[in-house]
Design a protein around this motif. Structure first.
Motif, PDB file in Angstrom:
ATOM      1  N   GLN A 247      30.114  46.591  50.667  1.00 52.90           N
ATOM      2  CA  GLN A 247      31.049  47.334  49.815  1.00 52.90           C
ATOM      3  C   GLN A 247      31.248  46.615  48.483  1.00 52.90           C
ATOM      4  OE1 GLN A 247      32.534  50.495  50.735  1.00 52.90           O
ATOM      5  NE2 GLN A 247      32.659  50.391  48.513  1.00 52.90           N
ATOM      6  N   ALA A 248      31.288  45.290  48.529  1.00 54.18           N
ATOM      7  CA  ALA A 248      31.447  44.514  47.296  1.00 54.18           C
ATOM      8  C   ALA A 248      30.227  44.696  46.394  1.00 54.18           C
ATOM      9  CB  ALA A 248      31.653  43.045  47.630  1.00 54.18           C
ATOM     10  N   GLN A 249      29.033  44.846  47.008  1.00 54.95           N
ATOM     11  CA  GLN A 249      27.823  45.075  46.202  1.00 54.95           C
ATOM     12  C   GLN A 249      27.837  46.481  45.601  1.00 54.95           C
ATOM     13  OE1 GLN A 249      24.524  44.181  48.830  1.00 54.95           O
ATOM     14  NE2 GLN A 249      25.546  42.316  49.501  1.00 54.95           N
ATOM     15  N   PHE A 250      28.377  47.438  46.348  1.00 53.39           N
ATOM     16  CA  PHE A 250      28.471  48.800  45.844  1.00 53.39           C
ATOM     17  C   PHE A 250      29.507  48.912  44.722  1.00 53.39           C
ATOM     18  CE2 PHE A 250      27.008  50.821  50.116  1.00 53.39           C
ATOM     19  CZ  PHE A 250      25.685  50.687  49.727  1.00 53.39           C
ATOM     20  N   ASP A 251      30.528  48.059  44.775  1.00 51.01           N
ATOM     21  CA  ASP A 251      31.610  48.100  43.787  1.00 51.01           C
ATOM     22  C   ASP A 251      31.755  46.778  43.076  1.00 51.01           C
ATOM     23  OD1 ASP A 251      32.352  50.733  44.536  1.00 51.01           O
ATOM     24  OD2 ASP A 251      33.463  49.942  46.243  1.00 51.01           O
ATOM     25  N   PRO A 252      30.767  46.379  42.264  1.00 48.87           N
ATOM     26  CA  PRO A 252      30.859  45.081  41.567  1.00 48.87           C
ATOM     27  C   PRO A 252      31.993  45.072  40.561  1.00 48.87           C
ATOM     28  CG  PRO A 252      29.064  46.381  40.672  1.00 48.87           C
ATOM     29  CD  PRO A 252      29.573  47.137  41.873  1.00 48.87           C
TER      30      PRO A 252
END
Length: 324
Positions: A318-323
């Motif tokens: 999720q963190a990679q999807f929402d940098p």
């Protein structure tokens, strides 16, 4: 010595996959609800042998995120199952509790069909009909998902993961198509063909399906060193430079330990190539009290462990999807 155990022969170049039939759009022939947020879509395609799929027709399972809003666009996570009779994309719902495992992931999750022993490859000797599983997944399923659901068509917003042979598929697809996938994970994957025993595992499965161990990567009579190298994920990690890669492994039995060894070989090569590699064992997750959506993980080759790993990875994904 059996055909499946024959040592590979040297060759200067590897076999090319057999020609692929014309790639058209997928035709959906039916829908079935599998859960609160999961639907199985039966599809028709000329790229793969339907008789090698569950029920004689391939399927794609789509799990929508909680609070799904069709007016906004979503990242997509693709999930790949292993190779075995009866392994289907629906197992991610039935055995891996995918709705619970991805409950905190604000993304559309798509599980694809690889039949009995598709091996996420376009076969070099397809037999009487095409076995273009890679083309089916990458050239038909991905475009169908993007045209059917509100997705973000960008590699940073598209990830891929797989269990067992699906781990091989996930890393292979991430290497072959960095324009599609911006992150990848393997759960108990076979990620290196360095050891003869691991090659024999693949040859044995292919022989059991077709009667010829060398139809997948070879010419029907032999699989050469060049053929193995051309299809070995640990030999093509340069394409993963800068890519977040997660590798999960177990150690509860000899089989899982063998796969862990191949995963470690791959992880070292990927790290040397500049990938952002994280290696985690199921024992690490158990010791840390990780959530187990599908039940207790015995640290072996089992859906409960793959579900736990998926749940663990989801927060990082999720963190990679929402940098920031």
């Amino acid at each position: 010595m059996s055909e499946a155990a024959r040592s590979p022969e040297a060759a200067e170049s590897a076999m090319d996959p057999a020609p692929v039939p014309e790639i058209g759009e997928l035709t959906v022939t039916g829908e079935q609800s599998l859960g609160e947020r999961s639907t199985r879509y039966r599809v028709e395609t000329d790229l793969i042998p339907a008789e090698e799929t569950d029920g004689g027709q391939p399927s794609v399972v789509v799990t929508l995120p909680e609070d799904y809003d069709e007016s906004r666009d979503y990242p997509v996570l693709y999930l790949l199952a292993g190779t075995a009779e009866g392994e289907t994309p629906a197992k991610w719902v039935d055995k891996a509790a995918v709705e619970d495992a991805t409950a905190d992931l604000d993304a559309i999750v798509v599980a694809v069909d690889d039949g009995s022993y598709g091996w996420y490859s376009d076969w070099t000797v397809p037999g009487d009909s095409a076995r273009a599983w890679r083309s089916f997944h990458l050239e038909q399923v991905v475009p169908w998902v993007d045209s059917t659901f509100p997705t973000i068509d960008d590699p940073q917003s598209r990830a891929i993961a797989g269990a067992s042979a699906g781990g091989f598929g996930a890393m292979t697809y991430a290497e072959q198509r960095p324009d599609l996938f911006g992150s990848a994970a393997s759960f108990s994957g076979l990620l290196s063909f360095d050891a003869q025993a691991d090659r024999e595992l693949v040859l044995g499965e292919v022989y059991g399906l077709t009667g010829s161990a060398h139809d997948l990567f070879g010419n029907g009579e032999r699989t050469t060193q060049a053929d193995w190298a051309a299809n070995d994920p640990s030999k093509h990690t340069e394409a993963l430079r800068g890519t977040p890669v997660r590798v999960y492994t177990g150690s509860a039995d000899d089989f899982e330990s063998r796969l862990a060894s191949t995963s470690e070989t791959f992880a070292r090569a990927a790290e040397d190539s500049g990938a952002e590699v994280t290696v985690t064992t199921y024992g690490d997750l158990n010791d840390a009290g990780a959530e187990t959506p599908a039940g207790t993980c015995g640290e072996g080759h089992e859906w409960t462990c793959w579900s736990m790993a998926l749940k663990d990875w989801a927060s990082d994904l999720q963190a990679q999807f929402d940098p920031e």
